[in-house]
Design a protein around this motif. Structure first.
Motif, PDB file in Angstrom:
ATOM      1  N   HIS A  68       2.249  48.753 -83.411  1.00  0.00           N
ATOM      2  CA  HIS A  68       2.532  49.962 -84.200  1.00  0.00           C
ATOM      3  C   HIS A  68       1.333  50.903 -84.254  1.00  0.00           C
ATOM      4  O   HIS A  68       1.496  52.118 -84.311  1.00  0.00           O
ATOM      5  CB  HIS A  68       3.042  49.568 -85.585  1.00  0.00           C
ATOM      6  N   ILE A  71       1.602  52.917 -81.069  1.00  0.00           N
ATOM      7  CA  ILE A  71       2.658  53.937 -81.192  1.00  0.00           C
ATOM      8  C   ILE A  71       2.166  55.086 -82.066  1.00  0.00           C
ATOM      9  O   ILE A  71       2.351  56.267 -81.726  1.00  0.00           O
ATOM     10  CB  ILE A  71       3.948  53.315 -81.752  1.00  0.00           C
ATOM     11  N   ASP A  72       1.517  54.767 -83.185  1.00  0.00           N
ATOM     12  CA  ASP A  72       0.997  55.808 -84.086  1.00  0.00           C
ATOM     13  C   ASP A  72      -0.044  56.680 -83.390  1.00  0.00           C
ATOM     14  O   ASP A  72      -0.049  57.901 -83.557  1.00  0.00           O
ATOM     15  CB  ASP A  72       0.394  55.193 -85.347  1.00  0.00           C
ATOM     16  N   MET A  74      -0.237  57.389 -80.235  1.00  0.00           N
ATOM     17  CA  MET A  74       0.493  58.273 -79.316  1.00  0.00           C
ATOM     18  C   MET A  74       1.168  59.397 -80.080  1.00  0.00           C
ATOM     19  O   MET A  74       1.115  60.560 -79.667  1.00  0.00           O
ATOM     20  CB  MET A  74       1.516  57.473 -78.520  1.00  0.00           C
ATOM     21  N   LEU A  75       1.796  59.065 -81.208  1.00  0.00           N
ATOM     22  CA  LEU A  75       2.469  60.089 -82.020  1.00  0.00           C
ATOM     23  C   LEU A  75       1.479  61.079 -82.608  1.00  0.00           C
ATOM     24  O   LEU A  75       1.808  62.246 -82.812  1.00  0.00           O
ATOM     25  CB  LEU A  75       3.276  59.431 -83.143  1.00  0.00           C
ATOM     26  N   ILE A 118       6.558  49.754 -76.390  1.00  0.00           N
ATOM     27  CA  ILE A 118       5.711  50.788 -76.992  1.00  0.00           C
ATOM     28  C   ILE A 118       6.140  52.177 -76.533  1.00  0.00           C
ATOM     29  O   ILE A 118       6.312  53.087 -77.348  1.00  0.00           O
ATOM     30  CB  ILE A 118       4.224  50.535 -76.646  1.00  0.00           C
ATOM     31  N   TYR A 122       7.767  55.012 -78.839  1.00  0.00           N
ATOM     32  CA  TYR A 122       7.073  56.309 -78.914  1.00  0.00           C
ATOM     33  C   TYR A 122       8.035  57.452 -78.580  1.00  0.00           C
ATOM     34  O   TYR A 122       8.116  58.431 -79.318  1.00  0.00           O
ATOM     35  CB  TYR A 122       5.876  56.316 -77.970  1.00  0.00           C
ATOM     36  N   ASN A 123       8.780  57.312 -77.498  1.00  0.00           N
ATOM     37  CA  ASN A 123       9.717  58.369 -77.097  1.00  0.00           C
ATOM     38  C   ASN A 123      10.816  58.566 -78.133  1.00  0.00           C
ATOM     39  O   ASN A 123      11.205  59.698 -78.415  1.00  0.00           O
ATOM     40  CB  ASN A 123      10.302  58.074 -75.718  1.00  0.00           C
ATOM     41  N   GLN A 125      10.567  57.969 -81.405  1.00  0.00           N
ATOM     42  CA  GLN A 125       9.934  58.607 -82.557  1.00  0.00           C
ATOM     43  C   GLN A 125       9.616  60.069 -82.276  1.00  0.00           C
ATOM     44  O   GLN A 125       9.820  60.931 -83.135  1.00  0.00           O
ATOM     45  CB  GLN A 125       8.657  57.869 -82.947  1.00  0.00           C
ATOM     46  N   LYS A 126       9.127  60.329 -81.072  1.00  0.00           N
ATOM     47  CA  LYS A 126       8.765  61.694 -80.683  1.00  0.00           C
ATOM     48  C   LYS A 126      10.004  62.587 -80.727  1.00  0.00           C
ATOM     49  O   LYS A 126       9.941  63.737 -81.185  1.00  0.00           O
ATOM     50  CB  LYS A 126       8.145  61.675 -79.285  1.00  0.00           C
TER      51      LYS A 126
END
Length: 129
Positions: A68, A71-72, A74-75, A118, A122-123, A125-126
């Motif tokens: 996580h 992922i964070d 990247m976001l 991951i 990420y995608n 969430q994005k």
């Protein structure tokens, strides 16, 4: 004798949550893997036969915190690059996170299934932003 189970990244995330939410945990390191027994709050036991790699990552909370965190990052817009090393069977992927000046600020090692998870998360969430 039990055989080591191959769990998906999603299943390992669930197992990581069970591990840290358990009333008690018992494990036995065996030659080929680790036998894990979890006593849940409803009084039932769940048992798993994991690879040493998966068990050590669960103990280190990798599937909850590290995945996580990646992922964070990247976001949050941190640039990242990937390095693949097929000779490293346990961690063939290395993710490098960089700051705005392209200095490496953090790294993470994982396998290709974890990387796919991951990037997919990420995608997803994005796309929700």
């Amino acid at each position: 004798m039990n055989t080591i189970q191959k769990y998906s990244t999603e299943q390992l995330i669930d197992l990581n949550e069970l591990f840290y939410g358990a009333l008690s945990v018992t494990y036995h390191k065996l030659y080929h893997g680790t036998y894990l027994e979890i006593l849940m709050d409803n009084g039932t036991y769940a048992s798993f036969y994991l690879s040493h790699r998966d068990f050590n990552l669960i103990k280190g909370n990798f599937f909850i915190e590290d995945i996580h965190k990646a992922i964070d990052r990247m976001l949050d817009g941190f640039p990242y690059s990937l390095e693949f090393n097929p000779n490293n069977s346990k961690f063939p992927v290395k993710i490098f996170f960089k700051n705005s000046k392209e200095y490496i600020i953090d790294t993470m090692e994982c396998n290709t299934d974890e990387l796919e998870f991951i990037l997919r998360a990420y995608n997803n969430q994005k796309d929700c932003k």
